[in-house]
Scaffold this motif. Structure first.
Motif, PDB file in Angstrom:
ATOM      1  N   GLY A 273       0.858  -1.085  -0.055  1.00 21.35           N
ATOM      2  CA  GLY A 273       0.049  -0.189  -0.394  1.00 21.35           C
ATOM      3  C   GLY A 273       1.026   1.219   0.237  1.00 21.35           C
ATOM      4  N   ILE A 274       0.103   2.502   0.089  1.00 21.50           N
ATOM      5  CA  ILE A 274       0.940   3.848   0.025  1.00 21.50           C
ATOM      6  C   ILE A 274       0.902   3.957   1.120  1.00 21.50           C
ATOM      7  CG2 ILE A 274       1.813   3.937  -2.210  1.00 21.50           C
ATOM      8  CD1 ILE A 274      -0.986   5.899  -1.807  1.00 21.50           C
ATOM      9  N   GLU A 275       2.007   5.147   1.555  1.00 21.55           N
ATOM     10  CA  GLU A 275       1.829   6.791   2.411  1.00 21.55           C
ATOM     11  C   GLU A 275       2.189   7.739   1.954  1.00 21.55           C
ATOM     12  OE1 GLU A 275       3.683   5.714   6.155  1.00 21.55           O
ATOM     13  OE2 GLU A 275       5.365   4.905   5.033  1.00 21.55           O
ATOM     14  N   LYS A 276       2.206   9.024   2.592  1.00 24.78           N
ATOM     15  CA  LYS A 276       2.293   9.914   2.384  1.00 24.78           C
ATOM     16  C   LYS A 276       3.585  10.737   3.185  1.00 24.78           C
ATOM     17  CE  LYS A 276       1.919  14.525  -0.623  1.00 24.78           C
ATOM     18  NZ  LYS A 276       2.177  15.396   0.011  1.00 24.78           N
ATOM     19  N   LEU A 277       4.788  11.514   3.098  1.00 22.67           N
ATOM     20  CA  LEU A 277       5.322  11.649   3.958  1.00 22.67           C
ATOM     21  C   LEU A 277       6.038  12.894   4.084  1.00 22.67           C
ATOM     22  CD1 LEU A 277       7.721   8.699   4.431  1.00 22.67           C
ATOM     23  CD2 LEU A 277       6.095   8.537   5.776  1.00 22.67           C
ATOM     24  N   VAL A 278       5.787  13.199   3.108  1.00 25.09           N
ATOM     25  CA  VAL A 278       6.224  15.253   3.010  1.00 25.09           C
ATOM     26  C   VAL A 278       5.224  15.873   2.378  1.00 25.09           C
ATOM     27  CG1 VAL A 278       8.345  16.425   1.998  1.00 25.09           C
ATOM     28  CG2 VAL A 278       8.246  14.212   1.472  1.00 25.09           C
ATOM     29  N   GLY A 279       5.409  16.911   3.414  1.00 19.29           N
ATOM     30  CA  GLY A 279       4.536  18.411   3.660  1.00 19.29           C
ATOM     31  C   GLY A 279       2.927  17.432   4.504  1.00 19.29           C
ATOM     32  N   GLU A 280       1.912  18.390   4.307  1.00 19.52           N
ATOM     33  CA  GLU A 280       0.585  17.118   4.086  1.00 19.52           C
ATOM     34  C   GLU A 280       0.836  16.066   4.553  1.00 19.52           C
ATOM     35  OE1 GLU A 280      -3.757  18.444   2.946  1.00 19.52           O
ATOM     36  OE2 GLU A 280      -2.515  19.867   2.873  1.00 19.52           O
ATOM     37  N   THR A 281       0.710  15.211   5.404  1.00 17.87           N
ATOM     38  CA  THR A 281       1.176  13.508   5.201  1.00 17.87           C
ATOM     39  C   THR A 281       0.057  12.507   5.746  1.00 17.87           C
ATOM     40  OG1 THR A 281       1.589  13.479   7.584  1.00 17.87           O
ATOM     41  CG2 THR A 281       3.232  13.806   6.561  1.00 17.87           C
ATOM     42  N   VAL A 282      -0.454  11.669   5.016  1.00 14.21           N
ATOM     43  CA  VAL A 282      -1.057  10.560   4.513  1.00 14.21           C
ATOM     44  C   VAL A 282      -0.637   9.270   5.855  1.00 14.21           C
ATOM     45  CG1 VAL A 282      -2.869   9.486   3.472  1.00 14.21           C
ATOM     46  CG2 VAL A 282      -2.200  11.624   2.551  1.00 14.21           C
ATOM     47  N   ALA A 283      -1.161   8.332   6.132  1.00 13.42           N
ATOM     48  CA  ALA A 283      -0.823   7.353   7.389  1.00 13.42           C
ATOM     49  C   ALA A 283      -1.331   6.532   5.688  1.00 13.42           C
ATOM     50  CB  ALA A 283      -1.163   7.369   8.620  1.00 13.42           C
ATOM     51  N   ALA A 284      -0.683   5.560   6.680  1.00 11.36           N
ATOM     52  CA  ALA A 284      -0.087   3.980   5.456  1.00 11.36           C
ATOM     53  C   ALA A 284      -1.396   3.012   6.474  1.00 11.36           C
ATOM     54  CB  ALA A 284       0.465   2.938   5.650  1.00 11.36           C
ATOM     55  N   PRO A 285      -2.419   2.578   5.427  1.00 12.20           N
ATOM     56  CA  PRO A 285      -3.214   1.396   5.868  1.00 12.20           C
ATOM     57  C   PRO A 285      -3.062   0.675   7.620  1.00 12.20           C
ATOM     58  CG  PRO A 285      -3.332   1.342   3.588  1.00 12.20           C
ATOM     59  CD  PRO A 285      -2.207   2.078   3.489  1.00 12.20           C
ATOM     60  N   PRO A 286      -3.987   1.091   8.469  1.00 14.47           N
ATOM     61  CA  PRO A 286      -2.980   0.270   9.726  1.00 14.47           C
ATOM     62  C   PRO A 286      -3.068  -0.979   9.294  1.00 14.47           C
ATOM     63  CG  PRO A 286      -5.710   0.201   9.581  1.00 14.47           C
ATOM     64  CD  PRO A 286      -4.952   0.966   8.473  1.00 14.47           C
ATOM     65  N   LEU A 287      -2.795  -1.914   8.476  1.00 13.13           N
ATOM     66  CA  LEU A 287      -2.690  -3.544   8.488  1.00 13.13           C
ATOM     67  C   LEU A 287      -1.349  -3.495   8.007  1.00 13.13           C
ATOM     68  CD1 LEU A 287      -5.916  -5.712   8.237  1.00 13.13           C
ATOM     69  CD2 LEU A 287      -4.801  -5.693  10.342  1.00 13.13           C
ATOM     70  N   LEU A 288      -1.472  -3.011   7.065  1.00 12.37           N
ATOM     71  CA  LEU A 288      -0.270  -2.828   5.992  1.00 12.37           C
ATOM     72  C   LEU A 288       1.109  -2.236   6.588  1.00 12.37           C
ATOM     73  CD1 LEU A 288      -1.708  -2.834   2.459  1.00 12.37           C
ATOM     74  CD2 LEU A 288      -1.059  -4.472   3.554  1.00 12.37           C
ATOM     75  N   ASP A 289       1.192  -1.307   7.401  1.00 12.63           N
ATOM     76  CA  ASP A 289       2.462  -0.662   7.839  1.00 12.63           C
ATOM     77  C   ASP A 289       3.394  -1.156   8.995  1.00 12.63           C
ATOM     78  OD1 ASP A 289       4.193   1.295   8.094  1.00 12.63           O
ATOM     79  OD2 ASP A 289       3.362   2.696   9.628  1.00 12.63           O
ATOM     80  N   PRO A 290       3.042  -1.921  10.254  1.00 14.89           N
ATOM     81  CA  PRO A 290       3.448  -3.072  10.418  1.00 14.89           C
ATOM     82  C   PRO A 290       4.112  -3.808   9.960  1.00 14.89           C
ATOM     83  CG  PRO A 290       0.996  -2.539  11.888  1.00 14.89           C
ATOM     84  CD  PRO A 290       1.236  -2.316   9.754  1.00 14.89           C
ATOM     85  N   ILE A 291       3.856  -4.809   8.831  1.00 13.40           N
ATOM     86  CA  ILE A 291       4.272  -5.722   8.246  1.00 13.40           C
ATOM     87  C   ILE A 291       5.422  -4.993   7.303  1.00 13.40           C
ATOM     88  CG2 ILE A 291       2.580  -6.948   8.795  1.00 13.40           C
ATOM     89  CD1 ILE A 291       1.334  -7.421   6.663  1.00 13.40           C
ATOM     90  N   GLU A 292       5.887  -3.748   7.179  1.00 19.41           N
ATOM     91  CA  GLU A 292       6.286  -3.075   6.126  1.00 19.41           C
ATOM     92  C   GLU A 292       6.086  -3.534   4.954  1.00 19.41           C
ATOM     93  OE1 GLU A 292      10.641  -4.364   6.892  1.00 19.41           O
ATOM     94  OE2 GLU A 292      10.080  -3.241   9.118  1.00 19.41           O
ATOM     95  N   GLN A 293       4.597  -4.000   4.447  1.00 21.56           N
ATOM     96  CA  GLN A 293       4.418  -3.481   3.188  1.00 21.56           C
ATOM     97  C   GLN A 293       3.163  -2.631   2.702  1.00 21.56           C
ATOM     98  OE1 GLN A 293       2.463  -8.339   4.120  1.00 21.56           O
ATOM     99  NE2 GLN A 293       1.307  -7.303   2.319  1.00 21.56           N
ATOM    100  N   ILE A 294       4.660  -1.557   3.205  1.00 19.44           N
ATOM    101  CA  ILE A 294       3.766   0.188   2.368  1.00 19.44           C
ATOM    102  C   ILE A 294       5.298   0.679   2.142  1.00 19.44           C
ATOM    103  CG2 ILE A 294       5.040   1.179   5.031  1.00 19.44           C
ATOM    104  CD1 ILE A 294       1.437   1.450   3.102  1.00 19.44           C
ATOM    105  N   GLY A 295       4.457   1.511   0.664  1.00 20.03           N
ATOM    106  CA  GLY A 295       5.903   2.664   0.523  1.00 20.03           C
ATOM    107  C   GLY A 295       4.852   3.747  -0.170  1.00 20.03           C
TER     108      GLY A 295
END
Length: 369
Positions: A273-295
């Motif tokens: 899944g995706i997230e946004k880290l710069v500027g206005e941030t958007v969090a990752a899907p809660p189940l994908l972030d802990p298992i590092e299935q995020i970019g």
């Protein structure tokens, strides 16, 4: 017809003589004339068949027929009418070549031969005049070149001035380049070169599914509900892809179908899944972030609003986060036993490919991030 004119003229000159100055030689032209019935063979000599034929088929008739037969009849008649003086009536170029070819093997009249000879003489004079003009033009060109070389030699700057001229021209350009004045122009031409470049043939390994207006019309809701996304991922997973990239923000539920999407997240280990880290941030899907299935989905946009650089990773002080593109590539290559390695100059090696690290003054950039 010219042969008949000679036979007729001889008979007209000596009407009572049984002899003719034209001897029969069994040629094609003579045979055709005999078969026409106009002449007869008497004791090996050709003569007009009888006085009636001589009177009917007279010189006026001969001239009329010759005018029709000659490919140059109109010009020939005009030349005769001008008392053989009008050069404008003579033949030239292809017309002369065609007339000479037509006259080969024929017994033409003296006037025809005179006309053709006069045309050839005129053509010869024209060729000689053209050659003389070309020679004069060549001489004039040689003189002009000589004068141009002399003028250039007189205007040529001394060699000692060259370093000063080079510095005068080069230094301002370099200063403007270092100041970033040419940066936009260099970006523009860089974009053009990429468009003109022929793309190498490649094996298609990536399938992109987009959400277009037709899809939104069918779904009837934006953002697309979690249940629709879950169904789409299950269909894609059924084709056994190596990795799936979900380029949709899903930090918050979009009902209906939240539970179905969470179930897909738990049971799809090759989903990123995706997230946004710069500027206005958007969090990752809660189940994908802990298992590092995020970019992350952040892009680097140049001052003119275009994306030319690829952002692969971001460090927040505690850990390094990878972009969605890099996450998908690494997982795809991992199935082929290709792992990222460090190359000289802090570059990254992936198999045979080298990913260069961007520097602040690379290409057309000036002091870029």
């Amino acid at each position: 017809m010219s042969l008949y004119e000679r036979i007729w003229s001889a008979a007209e000159a000596v009407p009572l003589s049984p002899c003719s100055p034209i001897a029969f030689n069994d040629s094609q032209e003579q045979l055709e004339l005999l078969l026409s019935g106009l002449v007869t063979n008497q004791q090996g000599r050709l003569t007009v068949k009888n006085p009636i034929y001589r009177a009917v088929f007279d010189r006026e008739w001969i001239m009329c027929c010759l005018s029709d037969l000659r490919p140059y009849g109109a010009s020939f008649d005009a030349w005769i009418a001008s008392n053989k003086q009008a050069e404008s009536t003579l033949l030239r170029g292809q017309s002369l070549t065609h007339a000479l070819a037509w006259g080969l093997g024929k017994s033409l009249s003296n006037l025809d031969y005179q006309y053709l000879a006069a045309s050839q003489e005129l053509a010869k004079r024209q060729v000689q005049a053209a050659l003389a003009d070309a020679e004069r033009a060549s001489e004039i060109l040689a003189i002009a070149r000589k004068q141009a070389r002399q003028s250039l030699a007189e205007q040529r700057l001394p060699r000692s001035w060259l370093p000063g001229i080079v510095l005068t021209v080069t230094l301002p350009i370099l200063l403007l380049r270092l100041g970033g004045v040419w940066q936009g122009l260099e970006w523009h031409w860089l974009d053009r070169f990429f468009r003109w470049r022929s793309l190498p043939a490649s094996v298609q390994r990536v399938t992109v599914i987009e959400i277009d207006e037709a899809t939104l019309g069918a779904v009837g809701q934006w953002p697309v509900p979690d249940g629709v996304v879950a169904a789409a991922v299950r269909k894609i997973q059924a084709a056994a892809p190596k990795v799936i990239g979900l380029d949709l923000y899903r930090d918050l539920p979009v009902e209906p179908g939240r539970d179905a999407l969470m179930g897909v997240f738990k049971t799809t280990p090759n989903l990123v899944g995706i997230e946004k880290l710069v500027g206005e941030t958007v969090a990752a899907p809660p189940l994908l972030d802990p298992i590092e299935q995020i970019g992350f989905a952040d892009l680097v946009v140049d001052a003119d609003g275009k994306v030319r650089r690829g952002l692969l990773s971001l460090a927040d002080g505690e850990q390094v986060r990878y972009s969605l593109a890099l996450q998908l590539a690494l997982r795809y290559l991992q199935a082929q036993s290709i792992q990222p390695q460090t190359a000289p100059n802090d570059f990254i090696r992936l198999g045979k490919a080298i990913l260069p690290l961007f520097r602040g003054n690379d290409g057309g950039y000036v002091r870029a991030d």
